[in-house]
Scaffold this active site. Structure first.
Site, PDB file in Angstrom:
ATOM      1  N   TYR A 106       0.726  -1.299   0.084  1.00 53.18           N
ATOM      2  CA  TYR A 106      -0.034   0.027  -0.009  1.00 53.18           C
ATOM      3  C   TYR A 106       0.898   1.295   0.015  1.00 53.18           C
ATOM      4  O   TYR A 106       0.608   2.017  -0.931  1.00 53.18           O
ATOM      5  CB  TYR A 106      -0.928  -0.123   1.207  1.00 53.18           C
ATOM      6  CG  TYR A 106      -1.809   1.145   1.316  1.00 53.18           C
ATOM      7  CD1 TYR A 106      -3.002   1.385   0.570  1.00 53.18           C
ATOM      8  CD2 TYR A 106      -1.521   2.207   2.194  1.00 53.18           C
ATOM      9  CE1 TYR A 106      -4.091   2.401   0.418  1.00 53.18           C
ATOM     10  CE2 TYR A 106      -2.705   3.205   2.256  1.00 53.18           C
ATOM     11  CZ  TYR A 106      -3.632   3.275   1.331  1.00 53.18           C
ATOM     12  OH  TYR A 106      -4.613   4.360   1.286  1.00 53.18           O
ATOM     13  N   PRO A 147       2.569   2.693  12.184  1.00 57.60           N
ATOM     14  CA  PRO A 147       2.962   4.174  12.200  1.00 57.60           C
ATOM     15  C   PRO A 147       2.612   4.620  13.802  1.00 57.60           C
ATOM     16  O   PRO A 147       1.693   4.568  14.431  1.00 57.60           O
ATOM     17  CB  PRO A 147       2.372   5.193  11.412  1.00 57.60           C
ATOM     18  CG  PRO A 147       2.192   4.315  10.296  1.00 57.60           C
ATOM     19  CD  PRO A 147       1.478   2.965  10.950  1.00 57.60           C
ATOM     20  N   ASN A 158     -14.135   0.581  13.895  1.00 58.14           N
ATOM     21  CA  ASN A 158     -14.118  -0.615  14.856  1.00 58.14           C
ATOM     22  C   ASN A 158     -14.704  -0.219  16.074  1.00 58.14           C
ATOM     23  O   ASN A 158     -15.669  -0.856  16.783  1.00 58.14           O
ATOM     24  CB  ASN A 158     -12.728  -0.947  14.931  1.00 58.14           C
ATOM     25  CG  ASN A 158     -12.220  -2.079  14.006  1.00 58.14           C
ATOM     26  OD1 ASN A 158     -13.091  -2.332  13.074  1.00 58.14           O
ATOM     27  ND2 ASN A 158     -11.249  -2.632  14.356  1.00 58.14           N
TER      28      ASN A 158
HETATM   29  N1  LIG Z   1     -10.076   6.761   4.115  1.00 56.86           N
HETATM   30  C1  LIG Z   1      -8.954   7.174   4.288  1.00 56.86           C
HETATM   31  O1  LIG Z   1      -8.484   7.360   5.739  1.00 56.86           O
HETATM   32  C2  LIG Z   1      -7.856   7.376   3.478  1.00 56.86           C
HETATM   33  C3  LIG Z   1      -6.516   7.873   3.887  1.00 56.86           C
HETATM   34  C4  LIG Z   1      -5.554   7.945   2.551  1.00 56.86           C
HETATM   35  C5  LIG Z   1      -5.731   7.815   1.594  1.00 56.86           C
HETATM   36  N2  LIG Z   1      -6.975   7.081   1.039  1.00 56.86           N
HETATM   37  C6  LIG Z   1      -7.332   6.983  -0.250  1.00 56.86           C
HETATM   38  O2  LIG Z   1      -8.603   7.421  -0.339  1.00 56.86           O
HETATM   39  C7  LIG Z   1      -9.107   6.148  -1.672  1.00 56.86           C
HETATM   40  C8  LIG Z   1     -10.489   6.036  -1.098  1.00 56.86           C
HETATM   41  O3  LIG Z   1     -10.543   5.255   0.214  1.00 56.86           O
HETATM   42  P1  LIG Z   1     -11.716   4.841   0.872  1.00 56.86           P
HETATM   43  O4  LIG Z   1     -11.436   5.102   2.566  1.00 56.86           O
HETATM   44  O5  LIG Z   1     -12.955   5.374   0.283  1.00 56.86           O
HETATM   45  O6  LIG Z   1     -11.880   3.061   0.929  1.00 56.86           O
HETATM   46  P2  LIG Z   1     -12.853   2.034   0.212  1.00 56.86           P
HETATM   47  O7  LIG Z   1     -12.077   0.833   0.355  1.00 56.86           O
HETATM   48  O8  LIG Z   1     -14.211   2.420   1.078  1.00 56.86           O
HETATM   49  O9  LIG Z   1     -12.848   2.739  -1.359  1.00 56.86           O
HETATM   50  C9  LIG Z   1     -11.913   1.956  -2.435  1.00 56.86           C
HETATM   51  C10 LIG Z   1     -12.727   2.009  -3.383  1.00 56.86           C
HETATM   52  O10 LIG Z   1     -11.778   1.055  -4.527  1.00 56.86           O
HETATM   53  C11 LIG Z   1     -12.557   0.155  -5.054  1.00 56.86           C
HETATM   54  N3  LIG Z   1     -11.497  -0.553  -5.645  1.00 56.86           N
HETATM   55  C12 LIG Z   1     -10.329  -1.245  -5.080  1.00 56.86           C
HETATM   56  N4  LIG Z   1      -9.816  -2.005  -5.999  1.00 56.86           N
HETATM   57  C13 LIG Z   1     -10.004  -1.744  -7.121  1.00 56.86           C
HETATM   58  C14 LIG Z   1      -9.773  -2.155  -8.473  1.00 56.86           C
HETATM   59  N5  LIG Z   1      -8.685  -2.795  -8.639  1.00 56.86           N
HETATM   60  N6  LIG Z   1     -10.497  -1.597  -9.724  1.00 56.86           N
HETATM   61  C15 LIG Z   1     -11.411  -0.918  -9.437  1.00 56.86           C
HETATM   62  N7  LIG Z   1     -12.001  -0.511  -7.988  1.00 56.86           N
HETATM   63  C16 LIG Z   1     -11.326  -0.853  -6.912  1.00 56.86           C
HETATM   64  C17 LIG Z   1     -13.200  -0.623  -3.898  1.00 56.86           C
HETATM   65  O11 LIG Z   1     -14.128  -1.556  -4.365  1.00 56.86           O
HETATM   66  C18 LIG Z   1     -14.011   0.543  -3.225  1.00 56.86           C
HETATM   67  O12 LIG Z   1     -15.202   1.068  -3.711  1.00 56.86           O
HETATM   68  C19 LIG Z   1      -8.142   5.151  -1.599  1.00 56.86           C
HETATM   69  O13 LIG Z   1      -7.266   5.523  -2.911  1.00 56.86           O
HETATM   70  C20 LIG Z   1      -7.112   5.251  -0.341  1.00 56.86           C
HETATM   71  O14 LIG Z   1      -6.073   4.769  -0.672  1.00 56.86           O
HETATM   72  C21 LIG Z   1      -8.071   6.803   1.980  1.00 56.86           C
HETATM   73  O1  LIG Z   2      -4.845   8.062   6.756  1.00 51.33           O
HETATM   74  C1  LIG Z   2      -3.868   7.324   6.124  1.00 51.33           C
HETATM   75  O2  LIG Z   2      -3.089   7.879   5.376  1.00 51.33           O
HETATM   76  C2  LIG Z   2      -3.928   5.767   5.895  1.00 51.33           C
HETATM   77  O3  LIG Z   2      -4.524   5.698   7.413  1.00 51.33           O
HETATM   78  C3  LIG Z   2      -5.169   4.360   7.559  1.00 51.33           C
HETATM   79  O4  LIG Z   2      -4.285   3.508   7.985  1.00 51.33           O
HETATM   80  P1  LIG Z   2      -4.019   3.524   9.696  1.00 51.33           P
HETATM   81  O5  LIG Z   2      -3.810   4.876  10.251  1.00 51.33           O
HETATM   82  O6  LIG Z   2      -3.173   2.485  10.214  1.00 51.33           O
HETATM   83  O7  LIG Z   2      -5.645   3.110   9.988  1.00 51.33           O
HETATM   84  P2  LIG Z   2      -6.211   2.178  11.074  1.00 51.33           P
HETATM   85  O8  LIG Z   2      -6.542   0.954  10.728  1.00 51.33           O
HETATM   86  O9  LIG Z   2      -7.651   2.757  11.211  1.00 51.33           O
HETATM   87  O10 LIG Z   2      -5.509   2.409  12.467  1.00 51.33           O
HETATM   88  C4  LIG Z   2      -5.293   3.530  12.978  1.00 51.33           C
HETATM   89  C5  LIG Z   2      -4.603   3.479  14.385  1.00 51.33           C
HETATM   90  O11 LIG Z   2      -5.572   2.694  15.051  1.00 51.33           O
HETATM   91  C6  LIG Z   2      -5.031   1.372  15.554  1.00 51.33           C
HETATM   92  N1  LIG Z   2      -6.243   0.323  16.036  1.00 51.33           N
HETATM   93  C7  LIG Z   2      -6.900   0.046  14.885  1.00 51.33           C
HETATM   94  C8  LIG Z   2      -8.100  -0.988  15.068  1.00 51.33           C
HETATM   95  C9  LIG Z   2      -8.448  -1.123  16.279  1.00 51.33           C
HETATM   96  O12 LIG Z   2      -9.184  -2.006  16.575  1.00 51.33           O
HETATM   97  N2  LIG Z   2      -7.830  -0.590  17.453  1.00 51.33           N
HETATM   98  C10 LIG Z   2      -6.617   0.176  17.235  1.00 51.33           C
HETATM   99  O13 LIG Z   2      -6.065   0.604  18.172  1.00 51.33           O
HETATM  100  C11 LIG Z   2      -3.943   0.924  14.799  1.00 51.33           C
HETATM  101  O14 LIG Z   2      -3.199  -0.012  15.627  1.00 51.33           O
HETATM  102  C12 LIG Z   2      -3.360   2.176  14.493  1.00 51.33           C
HETATM  103  O15 LIG Z   2      -2.445   2.718  15.301  1.00 51.33           O
HETATM  104  C13 LIG Z   2      -5.952   3.947   6.547  1.00 51.33           C
HETATM  105  O16 LIG Z   2      -6.470   2.930   6.605  1.00 51.33           O
HETATM  106  C14 LIG Z   2      -5.143   4.052   4.958  1.00 51.33           C
HETATM  107  O17 LIG Z   2      -6.252   3.754   4.101  1.00 51.33           O
HETATM  108  C15 LIG Z   2      -4.763   5.484   4.908  1.00 51.33           C
HETATM  109  O18 LIG Z   2      -4.200   5.518   3.688  1.00 51.33           O
END
Ligand SMILES: NC(=O)c1ccc[n+]([C@@H]2O[C@H](COP(=O)([O-])OP(=O)(O)OC[C@H]3O[C@@H](n4cnc5c(N)ncnc54)[C@H](O)[C@@H]3O)[C@@H](O)[C@H]2O)c1
Ligand SMILES: O=C(O)[C@H]1O[C@H](OP(=O)(O)OP(=O)(O)OC[C@H]2O[C@@H](n3ccc(=O)[nH]c3=O)[C@H](O)[C@@H]2O)[C@H](O)[C@@H](O)[C@@H]1O
Length: 346
Positions: A176, A303, A221
């Protein structure tokens, strides 16, 4: 064309971007802006689609393979004359005629992106390459949703865009975070080599309604656990921090970036920083004071700290988040209550 400078280094010259469709300049045809949203059936994507569809000049095409997204998130638009939904995997080429591409497709929750890491990296690399090829063919502007994970386990705090990061290239998160780093590289290489108009957003943890209930990310969660009366699972040590941005603020930032003149990368996130223990305590207090907080094992390479420096977003986009964590959590609680069928105690 590549040219050699006096010190022997290769330099590239930017070409102007390919011309957009002639219909955009046609006198008699009132063309709409055609916008492609990859991953538009997911959490952020579906909120972005809602906002884009509010503008009657926009036609929106969503492509999604439904790995983590769902048609249900877009149900109010299915059948709308300005909306089209295509089941498609971005690792395969796509032929559509569009003016803008918001490229979001990629699983985002760590448990989903680690589930099939090879597919995750293909989605980031081949998927982004395909969308850049499409942008090049049709002269579209393309925005990539990159991530704060490009900073890895950051040694600089808060993280400005100029920080190059501290990323493990061979770890379980690499599919990722390294995948997104290559996607950013591809974006800039297409920009420099082919003159494509690019935008890169580095998104920090975003939350809100429509997150998958068993998504595995921390806010979803804790809210689901609080509503089910289960212990809130804080992964050790619990002092690790994140900064949580409400989804409407995120969508506003992404649209400003797309419409503005800056390529980025630009951090989009809320600088309010919380430890995971503080988050658990806040969810407990707001949603269910009876639940326990339980410490559980963490996953590798988590992280330890994360907070965006949003100076660039403020100065270049005039953007800053409006919704505080305590105000955003109740909107998500309401959505989760509906979907879990748990009503509020009177
Ligand atoms: N939500 C966050 O905190 C967060 C943080 C940093 C970056 N992002 C980025 O933002 C974007 C959206 O994240 P989100 O939280 O909405 O996640 P999400 O998992 O809800 O959405 C991702 C979407 O992409 C689709 N997808 C995955 N692989 C695919 C493929 N190969 N072809 C077509 N569709 C595909 C999934 O079905 C889903 O609808 C992602 O690129 C993610 O990396 C999200
Ligand atoms: O914002 C971002 O840039 C990234 O952040 C997240 O990654 P992460 O921060 O690891 O997200 P979580 O899985 O929500 O975890 C956040 C923190 O919560 C903790 N955590 C997670 C789940 C849980 O049940 N309990 C808990 O303490 C994890 O250890 C971690 O420290 C997103 O899932 C990524 O898609 C995104 O790119």
């Amino acid at each position: 064309m590549a040219a050699n400078s006096s010190n022997g280094e290769q330099q590239t010259t930017s070409k102007p971007p390919p011309l957009p469709s002639p219909l955009r300049f046609s006198k008699f045809f009132q063309s709409n802006m055609r916008i492609l949203v990859t991953g538009g059936a997911g959490f952020i994507g579906s909120h972005l689609v809602d906002k884009l569809m509010e503008n009657e000049k926009n036609e929106v095409i969503v492509v999604d393979n439904y790995f983590t997204g769902s048609k249900d998130n877009l149900r109010k638009w299915i059948g709308h004359p300005r909306f089209e939904l295509i089941r498609h995997d971005v690792t395969e080429p796509l032929l559509v005629e569009v003016d803008q591409i918001y490229h979001l497709a990629c699983p985002a929750s760590p448990i989903f992106y680690k589930y099939n890491p090879v597919k995750t990296i293909k989605t980031n690399v081949i998927g982004t390459l395909n969308m850049l090829g499409l942008a090049k063919r049709v002269g579209a502007r393309i925005l990539l949703t990159s991530t704060s994970e490009v900073y890895g386990d950051p040694l600089i705090h808060p993280q400005p865009e100029s920080y190059w990061g501290n990323v493990n290239p061979i770890g379980v998160r690499s599919c990722y975070d390294e995948g997104k780093r290559v996607a950013e590289t591809l974006m800039f290489d297409y920009h420099r080599q082919h003159g494509i108009e690019i935008r890169i957003a580095r998104i920090f943890n975003t939350y809100g309604p429509r997150m998958n209930i068993d998504d595995g990310r921390v806010v979803s969660n804790f809210i689901a656990q609080a509503l089910r009366g289960e212990p809130l699972t804080v992964q050790k040590p619990g002092t690790q921090t994140r900064s949580f941005c409400y989804v409407s603020d995120m969508v506003d930032g992404l649209i400003r970036l797309m419409e503005g003149e800056n390529t980025g990368p630009i951090n989009i996130g809320n600088p309010g920083e919380f430890t995971m223990l503080e988050l658990a305590e806040t969810v407990k207090e707001l949603i269910n004071p009876d639940v326990e907080i339980k410490m559980v094992e963490n996953t590798p390479d988590d992280p330890r700290q994360r907070k965006p420096d949003i100076t660039k977003a403020k100065e270049l986009l005039g953007w800053e988040p409006k919704v505080k964590l305590r105000d955003g959590l109740p909107f998500m609680e309401e959505d989760f209550r509906l979907r879990l069928g748990v009503s509020k105690k009177k």
